[in-house]
Write a protein that holds these residues in place. Structure first.
Motif, PDB file in Angstrom:
ATOM      1  N   GLY A 231      52.105  37.344  43.253  1.00 16.51           N
ATOM      2  CA  GLY A 231      50.949  37.837  42.521  1.00 16.51           C
ATOM      3  C   GLY A 231      50.752  39.334  42.555  1.00 16.51           C
ATOM      4  N   ILE A 232      51.660  40.068  43.188  1.00 11.90           N
ATOM      5  CA  ILE A 232      51.526  41.521  43.277  1.00 11.90           C
ATOM      6  C   ILE A 232      52.289  42.145  42.106  1.00 11.90           C
ATOM      7  CG2 ILE A 232      52.001  43.558  44.662  1.00 11.90           C
ATOM      8  CD1 ILE A 232      49.783  41.634  45.713  1.00 11.90           C
ATOM      9  N   THR A 233      51.547  42.700  41.163  1.00 13.62           N
ATOM     10  CA  THR A 233      52.155  43.293  39.973  1.00 13.62           C
ATOM     11  C   THR A 233      51.991  44.805  39.920  1.00 13.62           C
ATOM     12  OG1 THR A 233      50.128  42.888  38.717  1.00 13.62           O
ATOM     13  CG2 THR A 233      51.839  41.192  38.623  1.00 13.62           C
ATOM     14  N   ASP A 234      51.061  45.341  40.703  1.00 12.45           N
ATOM     15  CA  ASP A 234      50.871  46.779  40.775  1.00 12.45           C
ATOM     16  C   ASP A 234      50.209  47.106  42.105  1.00 12.45           C
ATOM     17  OD1 ASP A 234      48.247  45.954  40.425  1.00 12.45           O
ATOM     18  OD2 ASP A 234      47.858  47.227  38.688  1.00 12.45           O
ATOM     19  N   ASP A 235      49.914  48.373  42.325  1.00  8.49           N
ATOM     20  CA  ASP A 235      49.367  48.785  43.617  1.00  8.49           C
ATOM     21  C   ASP A 235      47.926  48.327  43.794  1.00  8.49           C
ATOM     22  OD1 ASP A 235      51.754  50.539  44.404  1.00  8.49           O
ATOM     23  OD2 ASP A 235      51.218  51.244  42.402  1.00  8.49           O
ATOM     24  N   ALA A 236      47.164  48.308  42.711  1.00 11.31           N
ATOM     25  CA  ALA A 236      45.784  47.843  42.804  1.00 11.31           C
ATOM     26  C   ALA A 236      45.713  46.371  43.212  1.00 11.31           C
ATOM     27  CB  ALA A 236      45.059  48.051  41.474  1.00 11.31           C
ATOM     28  N   SER A 237      46.699  45.576  42.799  1.00 13.88           N
ATOM     29  CA  SER A 237      46.684  44.160  43.179  1.00 13.88           C
ATOM     30  C   SER A 237      46.920  43.985  44.677  1.00 13.88           C
ATOM     31  CB  SER A 237      47.698  43.354  42.362  1.00 13.88           C
ATOM     32  OG  SER A 237      49.009  43.846  42.509  1.00 13.88           O
ATOM     33  N   LEU A 238      47.610  44.940  45.307  1.00 14.20           N
ATOM     34  CA  LEU A 238      47.722  44.909  46.773  1.00 14.20           C
ATOM     35  C   LEU A 238      46.361  45.115  47.422  1.00 14.20           C
ATOM     36  CD1 LEU A 238      50.945  46.987  47.559  1.00 14.20           C
ATOM     37  CD2 LEU A 238      50.554  44.605  48.188  1.00 14.20           C
ATOM     38  N   ILE A 239      45.570  46.027  46.868  1.00 12.30           N
ATOM     39  CA  ILE A 239      44.216  46.258  47.392  1.00 12.30           C
ATOM     40  C   ILE A 239      43.392  44.984  47.245  1.00 12.30           C
ATOM     41  CG2 ILE A 239      42.134  47.657  47.208  1.00 12.30           C
ATOM     42  CD1 ILE A 239      44.614  49.258  48.050  1.00 12.30           C
ATOM     43  N   GLU A 240      43.431  44.378  46.070  1.00 12.85           N
ATOM     44  CA  GLU A 240      42.627  43.191  45.812  1.00 12.85           C
ATOM     45  C   GLU A 240      43.048  42.018  46.688  1.00 12.85           C
ATOM     46  OE1 GLU A 240      41.775  44.411  41.154  1.00 12.85           O
ATOM     47  OE2 GLU A 240      43.539  43.217  41.694  1.00 12.85           O
ATOM     48  N   ARG A 241      44.328  41.939  47.058  1.00  7.45           N
ATOM     49  CA  ARG A 241      44.799  40.839  47.900  1.00  7.45           C
ATOM     50  C   ARG A 241      44.533  41.097  49.379  1.00  7.45           C
ATOM     51  NH1 ARG A 241      49.398  37.498  48.221  1.00  7.45           N
ATOM     52  NH2 ARG A 241      49.176  37.146  45.990  1.00  7.45           N
ATOM     53  N   PHE A 242      44.830  42.313  49.846  1.00  8.92           N
ATOM     54  CA  PHE A 242      44.828  42.560  51.284  1.00  8.92           C
ATOM     55  C   PHE A 242      43.647  43.404  51.777  1.00  8.92           C
ATOM     56  CE2 PHE A 242      49.266  41.661  50.187  1.00  8.92           C
ATOM     57  CZ  PHE A 242      49.530  40.638  51.091  1.00  8.92           C
ATOM     58  N   ALA A 243      42.859  43.945  50.847  1.00 10.96           N
ATOM     59  CA  ALA A 243      41.637  44.662  51.234  1.00 10.96           C
ATOM     60  C   ALA A 243      40.564  44.380  50.187  1.00 10.96           C
ATOM     61  CB  ALA A 243      41.883  46.156  51.370  1.00 10.96           C
ATOM     62  N   PRO A 244      40.185  43.100  50.015  1.00  7.38           N
ATOM     63  CA  PRO A 244      39.279  42.727  48.918  1.00  7.38           C
ATOM     64  C   PRO A 244      37.894  43.336  49.028  1.00  7.38           C
ATOM     65  CG  PRO A 244      39.586  40.895  50.454  1.00  7.38           C
ATOM     66  CD  PRO A 244      40.591  41.945  50.835  1.00  7.38           C
ATOM     67  N   GLU A 245      37.560  43.869  50.202  1.00  2.00           N
ATOM     68  CA  GLU A 245      36.251  44.506  50.361  1.00  2.00           C
ATOM     69  C   GLU A 245      36.185  45.878  49.686  1.00  2.00           C
ATOM     70  OE1 GLU A 245      38.851  46.076  53.650  1.00  2.00           O
ATOM     71  OE2 GLU A 245      38.550  44.149  52.621  1.00  2.00           O
TER      72      GLU A 245
ATOM     73  N   ARG B 100      45.487  56.321  53.549  1.00  2.00           N
ATOM     74  CA  ARG B 100      45.491  55.371  54.671  1.00  2.00           C
ATOM     75  C   ARG B 100      45.294  53.941  54.195  1.00  2.00           C
ATOM     76  NH1 ARG B 100      41.225  58.001  58.763  1.00  2.00           N
ATOM     77  NH2 ARG B 100      40.180  58.304  56.754  1.00  2.00           N
ATOM     78  N   LEU B 101      44.482  53.771  53.153  1.00  2.00           N
ATOM     79  CA  LEU B 101      44.243  52.437  52.607  1.00  2.00           C
ATOM     80  C   LEU B 101      45.518  51.864  52.009  1.00  2.00           C
ATOM     81  CD1 LEU B 101      42.413  50.095  51.613  1.00  2.00           C
ATOM     82  CD2 LEU B 101      41.960  51.508  49.565  1.00  2.00           C
ATOM     83  N   LEU B 102      46.239  52.668  51.209  1.00  2.00           N
ATOM     84  CA  LEU B 102      47.449  52.151  50.574  1.00  2.00           C
ATOM     85  C   LEU B 102      48.529  51.849  51.604  1.00  2.00           C
ATOM     86  CD1 LEU B 102      48.635  51.364  47.870  1.00  2.00           C
ATOM     87  CD2 LEU B 102      49.524  53.692  47.637  1.00  2.00           C
ATOM     88  N   VAL B 103      48.644  52.687  52.616  1.00  2.00           N
ATOM     89  CA  VAL B 103      49.593  52.398  53.694  1.00  2.00           C
ATOM     90  C   VAL B 103      49.213  51.093  54.394  1.00  2.00           C
ATOM     91  CG1 VAL B 103      50.378  53.138  55.984  1.00  2.00           C
ATOM     92  CG2 VAL B 103      50.333  54.774  54.084  1.00  2.00           C
ATOM     93  N   ASP B 104      47.933  50.914  54.666  1.00  2.00           N
ATOM     94  CA  ASP B 104      47.477  49.728  55.391  1.00  2.00           C
ATOM     95  C   ASP B 104      47.788  48.438  54.633  1.00  2.00           C
ATOM     96  OD1 ASP B 104      45.960  48.431  57.588  1.00  2.00           O
ATOM     97  OD2 ASP B 104      44.572  47.928  55.969  1.00  2.00           O
ATOM     98  N   VAL B 105      47.528  48.410  53.318  1.00  2.00           N
ATOM     99  CA  VAL B 105      47.792  47.166  52.578  1.00  2.00           C
ATOM    100  C   VAL B 105      49.292  46.919  52.440  1.00  2.00           C
ATOM    101  CG1 VAL B 105      45.583  47.168  51.367  1.00  2.00           C
ATOM    102  CG2 VAL B 105      47.560  48.304  50.310  1.00  2.00           C
ATOM    103  N   ASN B 106      50.098  47.974  52.397  1.00  2.00           N
ATOM    104  CA  ASN B 106      51.548  47.784  52.381  1.00  2.00           C
ATOM    105  C   ASN B 106      52.046  47.239  53.713  1.00  2.00           C
ATOM    106  OD1 ASN B 106      53.409  48.974  49.939  1.00  2.00           O
ATOM    107  ND2 ASN B 106      51.345  49.861  49.925  1.00  2.00           N
ATOM    108  N   LEU B 107      51.417  47.656  54.810  1.00  2.00           N
ATOM    109  CA  LEU B 107      51.749  47.087  56.115  1.00  2.00           C
ATOM    110  C   LEU B 107      51.373  45.601  56.167  1.00  2.00           C
ATOM    111  CD1 LEU B 107      50.518  50.009  58.402  1.00  2.00           C
ATOM    112  CD2 LEU B 107      52.884  49.210  58.250  1.00  2.00           C
ATOM    113  N   ARG B 108      50.190  45.271  55.686  1.00  2.00           N
ATOM    114  CA  ARG B 108      49.734  43.878  55.695  1.00  2.00           C
ATOM    115  C   ARG B 108      50.602  42.996  54.808  1.00  2.00           C
ATOM    116  NH1 ARG B 108      43.076  44.145  55.257  1.00  2.00           N
ATOM    117  NH2 ARG B 108      42.767  45.879  56.711  1.00  2.00           N
ATOM    118  N   ALA B 109      51.120  43.591  53.722  1.00  2.00           N
ATOM    119  CA  ALA B 109      51.943  42.821  52.790  1.00  2.00           C
ATOM    120  C   ALA B 109      53.382  42.674  53.257  1.00  2.00           C
ATOM    121  CB  ALA B 109      51.919  43.499  51.421  1.00  2.00           C
TER     122      ALA B 109
END
Length: 256
Positions: A209-223, A178-187
């Protein structure tokens, strides 16, 4: 970021999906075919990569993203019981295509580059185990051993970078689905239709600045903390012809 040393747990596989990204062109390898079809010791890269994933996570559901119009990689995927779906123009867009193909039972998802065909099973299993233990975003890493220097706009050295605070990132990277889907939606890489179904979006380029999937987390779900597990030297990515030589050597060593 934290570092996990968890070992494999079989229960995670009940709700685990793996997206294997295999839609790359492989231009730098010079074979005139998709990278994942390039042979290593007589077998396509994708074939070896899927065997590694299936050995580590035998009950996980596997989705493979392939180039538009592909038939050959799709056949390799089918031989391993994996589902092939058409990927996008970039790696991030291909991952979004894979996420859109997930079924609702997926609790966790690992994203893996087919070009990292030799990842040891213990690395893949440790990513899955860390998710089962409660982590929400997990990536395998290695220390950076080379001397690293900064560079200015003119191409001149700005001095040596302290490598003790650096890590080289590998795959598979694991996430709460759900987290990975959510950050892809936000991106803006995914959207939901009026019925709530996911669909990948075509973009001119990926978010900056998005180079991998973890960078999506750091950008769109930094918590959400991104947890490290130990990677492996054999998890290198095949990008250039020299990497094929190394991959063949590793396979020969394993066969002894």
């Amino acid at each position: 970021m934290t570092f996990s040393t968890s070992s494999a747990s079989p229960s995670v596989q009940d709700g685990l999906a793996v997206i294997v990204v295999a839609a790359g062109s492989g231009t730098r390898l010079g074979y005139g075919m998709p990278k994942a079809l390039v042979p290593v010791a007589g077998r396509p890269i994708l074939d070896i990569a899927l065997e590694s994933v299936a050995d580590a996570l035998p009950t996980a559901r596997i989705i493979v993203t392939v180039p538009a119009g592909d038939t050959e990689l799709s056949a390799v995927a089918a031989a391993h019981g994996a589902r092939a779906v058409t990927g996008g123009a970039t790696r991030a867009q291909s991952v979004a295509c894979g996420l859109a193909a997930l079924d609702s039972s997926a609790r966790f998802v690992l994203v893996h580059d087919a070009a990292r065909l030799l990842v040891p099973g213990r690395v893949t299993a440790s990513v899955a185990a860390a998710l089962e233990s409660g982590e929400r975003a997990v990536i395998p890493v290695l220390p950076v051993n080379d001397t690293v220097r900064g560079v200015d706009a003119q191409g001149h050295s700005t001095g040596t970078v302290d490598r003790s605070g650096l890590r080289a990132v590998q795959t598979p990277q694991g996430f709460e689905a759900r987290l990975l889907v959510d950050v892809n939606l936000r991106a803006g890489l995914l959207e939901r239709d009026q019925h709530g179904a996911l669909a990948a979006l075509d973009r001119a380029e990926d978010p900056e600045g998005i180079t991998d999937d973890a960078s999506l987390i750091e950008r769109f779900a930094p918590e959400v903390p991104v947890t490290f597990v130990a990677g492996d030297e054999e998890s290198f990515k095949v990008t250039r012809p020299f990497d094929l030589i190394t991959a063949r050597a590793v396979l020969e060593q394993r066969a002894r």
